[in-house]
Design an enzyme around this catalytic site. Sequence first.
Site, short mmCIF file in Angstrom:
data_model
loop_
_atom_site.label_atom_id
_atom_site.label_comp_id
_atom_site.label_asym_id
_atom_site.label_seq_id
_atom_site.Cartn_x
_atom_site.Cartn_y
_atom_site.Cartn_z
CE LYS A 1 -3.97 -2.06 2.42
NZ LYS A 1 -4.73 -1.99 3.70
CE1 TYR B 1 -9.22 -2.63 0.69
CE2 TYR B 1 -8.44 -0.67 -0.46
CZ TYR B 1 -8.19 -1.79 0.32
OH TYR B 1 -6.91 -2.07 0.72
CG ASN C 1 -3.29 -2.17 7.15
OD1 ASN C 1 -3.15 -1.83 5.98
ND2 ASN C 1 -4.37 -2.80 7.58
CG HIS D 1 -5.40 -6.01 0.18
ND1 HIS D 1 -6.60 -5.91 0.86
CD2 HIS D 1 -5.62 -6.92 -0.81
CE1 HIS D 1 -7.49 -6.72 0.29
NE2 HIS D 1 -6.92 -7.34 -0.73
CD GLU E 1 -8.84 -8.62 -3.15
OE1 GLU E 1 -9.76 -8.32 -2.38
OE2 GLU E 1 -7.76 -9.12 -2.75
P1 GDP Z 1 -7.88 -6.58 6.03
O1 GDP Z 1 -8.54 -7.70 5.27
O2 GDP Z 1 -7.06 -7.06 7.22
O3 GDP Z 1 -7.10 -5.64 5.15
O4 GDP Z 1 -9.03 -5.71 6.73
P2 GDP Z 1 -10.48 -5.21 6.22
O5 GDP Z 1 -10.89 -5.93 4.96
O6 GDP Z 1 -11.38 -5.26 7.40
O7 GDP Z 1 -10.22 -3.65 5.89
C1 GDP Z 1 -9.65 -3.23 4.68
C2 GDP Z 1 -8.72 -2.08 4.95
O8 GDP Z 1 -9.46 -0.96 5.42
C3 GDP Z 1 -7.67 -2.33 6.06
O9 GDP Z 1 -6.55 -3.05 5.64
C4 GDP Z 1 -7.33 -0.91 6.48
O10 GDP Z 1 -6.41 -0.28 5.56
C5 GDP Z 1 -8.69 -0.21 6.36
N1 GDP Z 1 -9.40 -0.23 7.65
C6 GDP Z 1 -9.95 -1.30 8.30
N2 GDP Z 1 -10.54 -0.95 9.45
C7 GDP Z 1 -10.37 0.40 9.55
C8 GDP Z 1 -10.76 1.38 10.53
O11 GDP Z 1 -11.40 1.06 11.55
N3 GDP Z 1 -10.40 2.67 10.28
C9 GDP Z 1 -9.72 3.04 9.16
N4 GDP Z 1 -9.42 4.35 8.97
N5 GDP Z 1 -9.34 2.15 8.21
C10 GDP Z 1 -9.64 0.85 8.41
#
Ligand code: GDP
Length: 131
Positions: free
Chosen positions: A9, A49, A112, A115, A126
């Site tokens: 990212k 997303y 973070n 992905h 994806e």
């Molecule tokens: P992943 O599968 O571990 O990447 O997590 P998710 O699919 O739940 O979320 C997708 C991405 O959205 C994450 O990798 C973060 O970059 C972002 N994200 C997830 N939760 C949060 C949150 O509570 N706040 C913010 N600002 N970004 C988030």
Amino acid sequence: MERTLLMIKPDATARNVIGRIISMLEENGFKVVAIKSKHFSREEAERFYEVHRDKPFFDDLVNYITSGMVVGIMVERENAVKALRELVGATNPKEARPGTIRAVFGESIERNAVHASDSYENAQRELSFFF
Ligand code: GDP
């Protein structure tokens, strides 16, 4: 052999840790099959997303992912989807197991570092954004 996507990212590409993340893949038995950098348009980021469209963080997430270069890496390994999710670690770097990519390189729950696709079907979907 199963294939999946790791996407580096914008926070991580900006911090010059692309090579170190690829090394972690190689050290953990993943074969790099293809690599491509790109800059997501808003439309592409919203599609990538789309499952998060109704989440409160969706706009922030789209702004972040379009803010700089991302690197798509197609990797191959036995049980690649599950093994890569384990190597990547929890969404929140503070909760990620030590030694995982997010524990080492993640800055926050949003920024973070990487992905990883969460299912075989999502890996196909994806990967098609890059290859
Ligand atoms: P992943 O599968 O571990 O990447 O997590 P998710 O699919 O739940 O979320 C997708 C991405 O959205 C994450 O990798 C973060 O970059 C972002 N994200 C997830 N939760 C949060 C949150 O509570 N706040 C913010 N600002 N970004 C988030």
